[in-house]
Design a protein around this motif. Structure first.
Motif, short mmCIF file in Angstrom:
data_model
loop_
_atom_site.label_atom_id
_atom_site.label_comp_id
_atom_site.label_asym_id
_atom_site.label_seq_id
_atom_site.Cartn_x
_atom_site.Cartn_y
_atom_site.Cartn_z
N PHE A 43 13.55 41.82 -47.69
CA PHE A 43 12.75 42.63 -48.62
C PHE A 43 11.55 41.82 -49.10
O PHE A 43 11.38 40.65 -48.80
CB PHE A 43 13.60 43.03 -49.83
CG PHE A 43 14.66 44.07 -49.54
CD1 PHE A 43 14.80 44.63 -48.27
CD2 PHE A 43 15.53 44.49 -50.54
CE1 PHE A 43 15.76 45.58 -48.00
CE2 PHE A 43 16.51 45.43 -50.28
CZ PHE A 43 16.63 45.98 -49.02
N VAL A 44 10.75 42.48 -49.90
CA VAL A 44 9.61 41.83 -50.53
C VAL A 44 9.66 42.17 -52.01
O VAL A 44 10.41 43.05 -52.44
CB VAL A 44 8.28 42.31 -49.89
CG1 VAL A 44 7.97 43.75 -50.29
CG2 VAL A 44 7.12 41.38 -50.26
N ILE A 51 3.65 37.70 -52.93
CA ILE A 51 2.58 37.15 -52.10
C ILE A 51 3.14 36.00 -51.25
O ILE A 51 2.87 35.90 -50.04
CB ILE A 51 1.41 36.67 -52.97
CG1 ILE A 51 0.77 37.85 -53.70
CG2 ILE A 51 0.37 35.94 -52.12
CD1 ILE A 51 -0.26 37.44 -54.74
N ALA A 52 3.92 35.14 -51.89
CA ALA A 52 4.51 34.01 -51.17
C ALA A 52 5.48 34.49 -50.09
O ALA A 52 5.54 33.91 -49.00
CB ALA A 52 5.22 33.08 -52.15
N VAL A 66 5.41 27.50 -50.63
CA VAL A 66 4.33 28.48 -50.68
C VAL A 66 4.22 29.07 -52.09
O VAL A 66 3.12 29.19 -52.65
CB VAL A 66 4.54 29.60 -49.64
CG1 VAL A 66 3.49 30.71 -49.82
CG2 VAL A 66 4.49 29.04 -48.24
N PHE A 67 5.34 29.43 -52.67
CA PHE A 67 5.37 29.97 -54.03
C PHE A 67 4.78 28.98 -55.03
O PHE A 67 3.99 29.36 -55.91
CB PHE A 67 6.81 30.31 -54.41
CG PHE A 67 6.98 30.81 -55.80
CD1 PHE A 67 6.39 32.00 -56.22
CD2 PHE A 67 7.76 30.11 -56.71
CE1 PHE A 67 6.56 32.47 -57.51
CE2 PHE A 67 7.94 30.57 -58.01
CZ PHE A 67 7.34 31.76 -58.40
N PHE A 68 5.13 27.71 -54.89
CA PHE A 68 4.62 26.70 -55.80
C PHE A 68 3.10 26.60 -55.71
O PHE A 68 2.40 26.57 -56.72
CB PHE A 68 5.26 25.34 -55.48
CG PHE A 68 4.82 24.24 -56.39
CD1 PHE A 68 5.44 24.03 -57.61
CD2 PHE A 68 3.77 23.40 -56.04
CE1 PHE A 68 5.03 23.02 -58.46
CE2 PHE A 68 3.35 22.39 -56.88
CZ PHE A 68 3.98 22.19 -58.09
N ALA A 168 0.21 47.43 -55.63
CA ALA A 168 -0.81 46.98 -54.67
C ALA A 168 -0.20 46.07 -53.62
O ALA A 168 -0.52 46.16 -52.42
CB ALA A 168 -1.94 46.27 -55.41
N ILE A 169 0.70 45.18 -54.04
CA ILE A 169 1.33 44.26 -53.10
C ILE A 169 2.22 45.02 -52.10
O ILE A 169 2.22 44.75 -50.90
CB ILE A 169 2.15 43.20 -53.85
CG1 ILE A 169 1.20 42.29 -54.66
CG2 ILE A 169 3.00 42.37 -52.89
CD1 ILE A 169 1.91 41.29 -55.55
#
Length: 207
Positions: A43-44, A51-52, A66-68, A168-169
């Motif tokens: 999932f997202v 975003i990450a 990536v999140f960091f 939007a994401i």
């Protein structure tokens, strides 16, 4: 008084350093658990975590680093409006969440988890985690910081700000992921944001 800004003279019922530490640790753990469920189901989610995730899915990079990195530009907003203590707490929360999300998959496995239940669990875990962080003067960075800034300045709730950005994401995710998975993911985001919008209210909880 701004909702999460430390007052000049702390009231008698202000959180102690120990209160803040356990609250941020709890919130980070709940957020990390939600990421474990998210990635298991493919999932997202919204905000910078989403975003990450999209970057992770498309590049194969691990979500945690990536999140960091994605959150780094947003600390300027937090520093400008809420001060260095808020930024320090948020940086700690983001770092802890990233670390836990990288470690927990080695200790948790799912043999059966339906998408519907998974979406609800994701929303409940995310909502509980973010409320704990908000109430202890922290955030998971990114859109959470912007949402709190707007809530403090206008009264428009942080949960609704995040819901608009999430939409939007998820629209972008439709071009990258299975639409069914995106639909279940959106249910999780709705549960999370409704939890925040209903339970994290300035007129009910100040310190």
């Amino acid at each position: 008084m701004p909702e999460i800004s430390p007052p000049t003279a702390p009231p008698q019922n202000a959180h102690s350093a120990l209160d803040d530490a356990q609250g941020i640790a709890y919130g980070s753990l709940m957020a990390a658990l939600s990421i474990v469920v998210l990635t298991h189901l493919g999932f997202v989610t919204g905000q910078t975590a989403g975003i990450a995730l999209l970057i992770s899915y498309t590049t194969g990079w691990d979500w945690a680093p990536v999140f960091f990195v994605v959150n780094l530009p947003f600390y300027w907003v937090g520093w400008k409006r809420f001060g260095p203590l808020f930024v320090a707490k948020s940086l700690f929360a983001v770092t802890l969440t990233s670390a836990l999300a990288a470690v927990l998959p080695h200790y948790i496995a799912f043999s059966t988890l339906s998408p519907a239940l998974g979406a609800i669990l994701i929303g409940a875990l995310t909502g509980a985690g973010l409320i704990a962080l908000f109430r202890h003067g922290a955030s998971l960075g990114g859109i959470g910081i912007v949402g709190l800034y707007i809530q403090d300045a206008t009264g428009f709730r942080a949960g609704w700000v995040q819901m608009l950005v999430d939409a939007a994401i998820f629209g972008a995710a439709l071009f990258l992921l299975d639409p069914v998975a995106v639909g279940w993911s959106f249910l999780g985001a709705v549960v999370a944001n409704l939890t925040i919008a209903i339970n994290h209210r300035r007129d009910r909880y100040i310190v």
